[in-house]
Scaffold this active site. Structure first.
Site, PDB file in Angstrom:
ATOM      1  N   GLY A  58      30.127  33.935 -31.812  1.00 30.87           N
ATOM      2  CA  GLY A  58      29.154  32.849 -31.768  1.00 30.87           C
ATOM      3  C   GLY A  58      29.647  31.642 -32.544  1.00 30.87           C
ATOM      4  N   CYS A 115      34.431  38.955 -33.739  1.00 28.51           N
ATOM      5  CA  CYS A 115      34.465  37.609 -34.313  1.00 28.51           C
ATOM      6  C   CYS A 115      33.233  37.373 -35.195  1.00 28.51           C
ATOM      7  CB  CYS A 115      34.605  36.567 -33.204  1.00 28.51           C
ATOM      8  SG  CYS A 115      35.115  34.936 -33.814  1.00 28.51           S
ATOM      9  N   TYR A 116      32.288  36.522 -34.803  1.00 28.96           N
ATOM     10  CA  TYR A 116      31.088  36.317 -35.611  1.00 28.96           C
ATOM     11  C   TYR A 116      30.360  37.644 -35.840  1.00 28.96           C
ATOM     12  CZ  TYR A 116      26.571  34.631 -37.241  1.00 28.96           C
ATOM     13  OH  TYR A 116      25.446  34.428 -37.987  1.00 28.96           O
ATOM     14  N   HIS A 149      39.182  38.158 -30.200  1.00 29.41           N
ATOM     15  CA  HIS A 149      38.360  38.374 -29.006  1.00 29.41           C
ATOM     16  C   HIS A 149      39.034  39.395 -28.085  1.00 29.41           C
ATOM     17  CE1 HIS A 149      35.148  35.375 -29.488  1.00 29.41           C
ATOM     18  NE2 HIS A 149      36.046  34.738 -30.222  1.00 29.41           N
ATOM     19  N   GLU A 185      37.734  40.504 -25.290  1.00 30.13           N
ATOM     20  CA  GLU A 185      37.283  40.354 -23.910  1.00 30.13           C
ATOM     21  C   GLU A 185      38.129  39.417 -23.066  1.00 30.13           C
ATOM     22  OE1 GLU A 185      34.664  37.582 -26.464  1.00 30.13           O
ATOM     23  OE2 GLU A 185      35.843  39.414 -26.681  1.00 30.13           O
ATOM     24  N   ASP A 217      25.095  35.795  -2.084  1.00 29.12           N
ATOM     25  CA  ASP A 217      24.020  36.446  -2.841  1.00 29.12           C
ATOM     26  C   ASP A 217      22.821  36.790  -1.962  1.00 29.12           C
ATOM     27  OD1 ASP A 217      25.756  35.875  -4.891  1.00 29.12           O
ATOM     28  OD2 ASP A 217      24.639  34.124  -5.585  1.00 29.12           O
ATOM     29  N   LYS A 258      28.713  38.303 -10.141  1.00 33.63           N
ATOM     30  CA  LYS A 258      29.109  37.881  -8.792  1.00 33.63           C
ATOM     31  C   LYS A 258      30.121  38.843  -8.164  1.00 33.63           C
ATOM     32  CE  LYS A 258      28.978  34.540  -5.617  1.00 33.63           C
ATOM     33  NZ  LYS A 258      27.776  33.864  -5.121  1.00 33.63           N
TER      34      LYS A 258
END
Length: 522
Positions: A58, A85-86, A178, A180, A236, A378
């Site tokens: 964050g 991280c945060y 990070h 991710e 979608d 998605k």
């Protein structure tokens, strides 16, 4: 969906731009997860009963008095916790450690030296063994300078003495980098160690299982009621309609409002797939004249969007009334729409553009929502579409905005401009497919510019419109990079457009990333 999501992980969001990437990586490993704001009611966390909790990064500083806090219940449930991280800094600060600002900030590529063994790093091939030096991606100014009781360091970097930490007894772990992002090469494997080895998730969440669970859920929600679904021609709404039809058959009626702002031949393709191939009851309303008349002279992009959105609801309601009404309205709302409808601070998100699905219906419609895709990203929707038997040509389509080509023509639109843009866009997409580039790109399209330029064709002088080509790579549309075409490809596309689309005499290529730009021009 309890039988599929019993092994689930909860991600608490502290506002990182990468939080959705954490969820995507976790789901890619076969573990269901959801993202909730950090200040969610603690009782909800207890009731959700996750196998583990991940704390996102964050933008805030733990050293500030108003810094977001981790709910105490997170540390009291006896569950594995991973702070990123945060999330790592907040965990250390609240458990008795110390976090300080530091002059040696780390942004971008960095290297972590593995100083001790750790369950997070076990079994990762070709790296993360004791003594290894591994590439990661950092984005921090503050750093942990004293560990809480029970923690030990397992990794260090030039700017962070506690780049990775572990409390094995409580199963609390933290990393300053990070996991991710793709710039941490083994980040997904570390996340998998947390979800599978530490939290004990089986990793058996599949799209086939999701499909059957949603079919059961739709049948339970709808009962004998009637459902109407607005088809837009996009992925979608198409997948939502196919899923609902498999669940309740003829209780579903699809309404396709053709606003005259679709791509070349797109309306015909929608009708062919849903009415002819799937035998779904489909109402096709050609309202193009009504929309173009309402948009005549409108140049402000936000007014365009609101005009199109409002008129779409009016036409949709009119067609629904002809059917004698319905009990439910189906929408192709996706999980990013749900997340973005409420910011991590619990307040409304900043409006980047209107005309999103989230927000519900006009009260006068008196229908309940059916949103079978609201838990999916998605790429997961595309996988579900293939499970349902939708053609790959439809499922693999690039995202297309609800207001259609109206926001790809900056300034006022007209039927003539729409025709020019459709033909230019079709040439661009055709060349992408001919050169096997279409599937490597997240979104590609042409934009007709409100600019006339001088040109020379044969012995004559032209003064025609310019168009821009846009092509980006992305994982979820939140950030995007320009696609690096060869100049020969761009030259071939430009040559075809200028020669085949009379009215366009100049072609440019947009090389702006997101941020600072957006993917669409309006």
């Amino acid at each position: 969906m309890a039988q599929i999501t019993a092994d689930r992980v909860l991600i608490l969001d502290f506002g990182s731009q990468f939080t959705q990437l954490i969820a995507r990586r976790v789901r890619e490993s076969g573990v269901y997860c959801e993202i909730w704001p950090f200040n969610v009611d603690p009782q909800k966390i207890a009731d959700y009963a996750p196998r583990g909790i991940i704390l996102s990064g964050g933008p805030a500083s733990v050293t500030e008095d108003v810094a977001p806090k981790i709910p105490e219940i997170v540390f009291e449930m006896g569950l594995p916790v991973l702070g990123i991280c945060y999330g790592q800094q907040a965990m250390c600060a609240q458990l008795g450690g110390l976090v300080e600002g530091h002059n040696h900030r780390e942004f971008g590529r960095a290297f972590v030296e593995v100083t001790d063994t750790c369950a997070l790093f076990d079994g990762i091939p070709e790296g993360w063994a004791m003594g290894a030096r591994e590439q990661v991606w950092m984005s921090h100014g503050d750093r942990v300078t004293r560990l809480p009781p029970g923690f030990r360091p397992v990794g260090t970097s030039d700017g962070s003495p506690f780049a990775a930490i572990a409390d094995d007894e409580r199963r609390f772990y933290g990393v300053q980098f990070h996991l991710e992002v793709v710039h941490t090469p083994h980040g997904a494997a570390i996340l998998r160690n947390f979800t599978h080895a530490i939290a004990g998730c089986r990793g058996d969440w599949t799209m086939a299982g999701f499909k059957q669970a949603q079919i059961d859920a739709i049948r339970a929600q709808v009962g004998s009621g009637r459902v109407i679904c607005g088809l837009s021609g996009g992925v979608d709404s198409a997948v939502a309609a196919a899923l609902i039809h498999e669940a309740i058959g003829d209780q579903l009626t699809c309404i396709f409002v053709d606003h005259g702002l679709l791509r070349l031949n797109e309306a015909d393709e929608v009708v062919k797939v849903f009415r002819d191939r799937f035998n779904i009851t489909l109402v096709h309303r050609d309202a193009s004249e009504m929309f173009l008349s309402a948009l005549d002279g409108v140049s402000d992009p936000e007014i365009k969007r609101k005009t199109i959105g409002g008129l779409f609801i009016d036409v949709f309601e009119e067609e629904a009334a002809k059917l004698g009404g319905a009990d439910f309205l189906a929408q192709g709302t996706l999980y990013p729409d749900v997340i973005e409808s409420v910011s991590f601070t619990g307040g409304p998100s900043v409006t980047i553009k209107s005309h999103h699905n989230v927000g519900g219906l006009p009260a006068r419609m008196r229908m309940k929502l059916v949103e079978p895709l609201r838990e999916l990203f998605k790429d997961e929707v595309r996988v579900l579409g293939l499970e349902l038997g939708l053609p790959k040509s439809l499922i693999g389509r690039h995202p297309f905005p609800g207001p259609g080509l109206a926001i790809r023509i900056p300034g006022a639109i007209s039927r003539e401009k729409l025709d020019l843009l459709r033909r230019a866009d079709a040439i661009f997409l055709e060349e992408l497919r001919l050169n096997n580039l279409y599937d490597a790109i997240w979104q590609a399209f042409a934009v007709l510019l409100p600019v006339r330029t001088v040109g020379v064709m044969g012995d004559g002088r032209t003064y025609d419109l310019a168009c821009a080509l846009r092509a980006v790579t992305s994982t979820d549309g939140m950030t995007a990079d320009v696609y690096p075409f060869e100049v020969t490809f761009l030259s071939r596309v430009a040559n075809r457009i200028v020669n085949e689309v009379r009215g366009i005499n100049r072609v440019t290529y947009d090389i702006t990333s997101k941020p600072p730009g957006t993917i669409e021009w309006e």
